[in-house]
Motif scaffolding. Sequence first.
Motif, PDB file in Angstrom:
ATOM      1  N   ILE A 322      60.943  66.422  58.066  1.00 53.40           N
ATOM      2  CA  ILE A 322      60.376  65.539  57.038  1.00 53.40           C
ATOM      3  C   ILE A 322      58.985  65.082  57.468  1.00 53.40           C
ATOM      4  O   ILE A 322      58.025  65.136  56.685  1.00 53.40           O
ATOM      5  N   VAL A 323      58.869  64.654  58.735  1.00 51.26           N
ATOM      6  CA  VAL A 323      57.572  64.188  59.241  1.00 51.26           C
ATOM      7  C   VAL A 323      56.555  65.317  59.172  1.00 51.26           C
ATOM      8  O   VAL A 323      55.417  65.128  58.734  1.00 51.26           O
ATOM      9  N   ALA A 324      56.990  66.526  59.569  1.00 49.27           N
ATOM     10  CA  ALA A 324      56.069  67.669  59.597  1.00 49.27           C
ATOM     11  C   ALA A 324      55.538  67.984  58.203  1.00 49.27           C
ATOM     12  O   ALA A 324      54.330  68.124  57.999  1.00 49.27           O
ATOM     13  N   TYR A 325      56.431  68.090  57.211  1.00 51.33           N
ATOM     14  CA  TYR A 325      55.979  68.420  55.854  1.00 51.33           C
ATOM     15  C   TYR A 325      55.144  67.295  55.276  1.00 51.33           C
ATOM     16  O   TYR A 325      54.189  67.535  54.537  1.00 51.33           O
ATOM     17  N   THR A 326      55.513  66.044  55.600  1.00 51.41           N
ATOM     18  CA  THR A 326      54.719  64.917  55.101  1.00 51.41           C
ATOM     19  C   THR A 326      53.306  64.987  55.663  1.00 51.41           C
ATOM     20  O   THR A 326      52.322  64.881  54.922  1.00 51.41           O
ATOM     21  N   LEU A 327      53.205  65.188  56.988  1.00 51.38           N
ATOM     22  CA  LEU A 327      51.883  65.247  57.611  1.00 51.38           C
ATOM     23  C   LEU A 327      51.090  66.434  57.078  1.00 51.38           C
ATOM     24  O   LEU A 327      49.891  66.328  56.804  1.00 51.38           O
ATOM     25  N   LEU A 328      51.761  67.567  56.919  1.00 50.96           N
ATOM     26  CA  LEU A 328      51.070  68.735  56.366  1.00 50.96           C
ATOM     27  C   LEU A 328      50.564  68.416  54.960  1.00 50.96           C
ATOM     28  O   LEU A 328      49.437  68.768  54.591  1.00 50.96           O
ATOM     29  N   GLY A 329      51.383  67.701  54.189  1.00 52.03           N
ATOM     30  CA  GLY A 329      50.977  67.294  52.846  1.00 52.03           C
ATOM     31  C   GLY A 329      49.788  66.347  52.890  1.00 52.03           C
ATOM     32  O   GLY A 329      48.864  66.460  52.080  1.00 52.03           O
ATOM     33  N   VAL A 330      49.813  65.412  53.848  1.00 50.04           N
ATOM     34  CA  VAL A 330      48.696  64.473  53.992  1.00 50.04           C
ATOM     35  C   VAL A 330      47.428  65.249  54.347  1.00 50.04           C
ATOM     36  O   VAL A 330      46.348  64.979  53.817  1.00 50.04           O
ATOM     37  N   TRP A 331      47.590  66.237  55.206  1.00 51.72           N
ATOM     38  CA  TRP A 331      46.446  67.052  55.617  1.00 51.72           C
ATOM     39  C   TRP A 331      45.857  67.789  54.402  1.00 51.72           C
ATOM     40  O   TRP A 331      44.660  67.761  54.133  1.00 51.72           O
ATOM     41  N   MET A 332      46.743  68.445  53.646  1.00 51.47           N
ATOM     42  CA  MET A 332      46.295  69.169  52.456  1.00 51.47           C
ATOM     43  C   MET A 332      45.653  68.200  51.464  1.00 51.47           C
ATOM     44  O   MET A 332      44.582  68.486  50.899  1.00 51.47           O
ATOM     45  N   SER A 333      46.283  67.036  51.279  1.00 51.80           N
ATOM     46  CA  SER A 333      45.721  66.047  50.358  1.00 51.80           C
ATOM     47  C   SER A 333      44.355  65.579  50.825  1.00 51.80           C
ATOM     48  O   SER A 333      43.443  65.378  50.017  1.00 51.80           O
ATOM     49  N   SER A 334      44.220  65.400  52.147  1.00 47.43           N
ATOM     50  CA  SER A 334      42.949  64.882  52.655  1.00 47.43           C
ATOM     51  C   SER A 334      41.827  65.893  52.423  1.00 47.43           C
ATOM     52  O   SER A 334      40.688  65.514  52.147  1.00 47.43           O
ATOM     53  N   LEU A 335      42.171  67.191  52.508  1.00 46.52           N
ATOM     54  CA  LEU A 335      41.158  68.215  52.224  1.00 46.52           C
ATOM     55  C   LEU A 335      40.729  68.144  50.763  1.00 46.52           C
ATOM     56  O   LEU A 335      39.540  68.175  50.437  1.00 46.52           O
ATOM     57  N   LEU A 336      41.734  68.014  49.876  1.00 42.72           N
ATOM     58  CA  LEU A 336      41.421  67.891  48.453  1.00 42.72           C
ATOM     59  C   LEU A 336      40.577  66.654  48.204  1.00 42.72           C
ATOM     60  O   LEU A 336      39.619  66.679  47.421  1.00 42.72           O
ATOM     61  N   PHE A 337      40.943  65.557  48.883  1.00 46.20           N
ATOM     62  CA  PHE A 337      40.235  64.288  48.704  1.00 46.20           C
ATOM     63  C   PHE A 337      38.767  64.430  49.130  1.00 46.20           C
ATOM     64  O   PHE A 337      37.849  64.011  48.417  1.00 46.20           O
ATOM     65  N   ARG A 338      38.555  65.057  50.284  1.00 44.10           N
ATOM     66  CA  ARG A 338      37.171  65.209  50.769  1.00 44.10           C
ATOM     67  C   ARG A 338      36.351  66.053  49.803  1.00 44.10           C
ATOM     68  O   ARG A 338      35.188  65.757  49.514  1.00 44.10           O
ATOM     69  N   LEU A 339      36.978  67.108  49.318  1.00 44.45           N
ATOM     70  CA  LEU A 339      36.294  67.971  48.341  1.00 44.45           C
ATOM     71  C   LEU A 339      35.971  67.189  47.081  1.00 44.45           C
ATOM     72  O   LEU A 339      34.870  67.270  46.531  1.00 44.45           O
ATOM     73  N   ARG A 340      36.942  66.386  46.664  1.00 43.32           N
ATOM     74  CA  ARG A 340      36.767  65.574  45.455  1.00 43.32           C
ATOM     75  C   ARG A 340      35.595  64.601  45.634  1.00 43.32           C
ATOM     76  O   ARG A 340      34.799  64.402  44.703  1.00 43.32           O
TER      77      ARG A 340
END
Lengths: 357, 72
Positions: A322-340
Amino acid sequence: MYRFIYQRWWKVLTLGLLLYVFIAGFLVPLRPGIVDLTASKIQRGLPFEFVASTYNTSWQSGDQVLAYLKYDSTHVWRIPDVEVLDRRHLSLSGVLPSWQSSAEEHVSDLTLILYHDRDGYLILPSALALYGDGGADRPVFESVLPQYQEWQWRFPFRAILYETIRNTFFHVAIWMAMFVLLVVSLIYSIKYLMRRDAVYDAVASSFAHVAVVWGAMGMLTGSIWARATWGTYWTNDPKLNMSAIAMMIYLAYSILRASINDEDRRAQLSGAYNVFAFIAMIPLIFIIPRLTSSLHPGNGGNPALGGEDLDHTLRLIFYPAIVAYTLLGVWMSSLLFRLRMVEIKHIYAQLRSKKSK
Amino acid sequence: MKNLIAKKEPLLVFGLWAISYSASAQGDHIDSSGKLYAVVACVAIIIVGIVLFLFYLERRITRVESQNQLDK
């Protein structure tokens, strides 16, 4: 807070956890178990002989395998003759004692229990239907089962599930991670609605987008798991239908965002919609399936992941997953956020240059 | 493209060997009654999902890049 997404340590942690989950999730063996028997019923007072097929065992001739038929918690009868046929087959034979079935007898089948010092217990509940009558009033046998409490680095063996119990890490954990991402998205949508800062909207939308990806994976993996265990890709299970609706609601969020061109209007509308979507999702996924009966564990009353539903060895990988997928999701989200953020700066720069002209 | 495959051939051969070796080494553990294929399929979906996300991200980055180029 925003410095966090530029740091590296938690990304390395994500990688480590993912490796741990994938490697341990695949390599930890299942406990041995009983797959099926050549007989389906057994008669009191008559001789019997049947072959038990087992899973993940390596019986050798000369192995001291103990076999029991369990009537109820106090009456367990030991099968006298156990013969090893090969690594995965045992021949069991003997004469079942006879006793009268009383009017209040609830037990109509016997549980087969195999025991070996190396593997511990192998249990097949309701293995043999019991019939026939005669002899003593009550079961005349009483056996004590050997003690075996050694903890093993092994996943539990469950009939029907077999190896797919590993999907706890590749299906259930994905959904859990999705909920965490959606909660973050909700918090930032509320923040946006309160302060009207475009940065909050960027965070909220990034997390919601990745959560939709996670949700799609959750549905697809669940569908495959259902095919292997329930025999169909999709069934009218309330949890399936309700989560499908919840996913549609979030898909509509993405479509809503894509359909509005004005930055501020998009942020306001999708922020409000996100709050609505989250509130709609709670009864759809968490409440309705529990009120009705569902094929999913923990529904139709008791909450999932509690008590006996989750074995200790599974927990050791499930929680890190759960922690791994959450962190991976946060990572992916953060990339989208920076691009945004880059896109937003670009848009405002364009607006400014238009104004100055 | 042809060149690329030729270069990667040893890798490919090693990959296939590793798959077949692990399948044979597990012996009794891999059999269809165990339904391990369902787990493999789920992991494949997760990987595909992540890669599709990367494609999506790449498309958006490309768009920003091309806009940047136009501005200059």
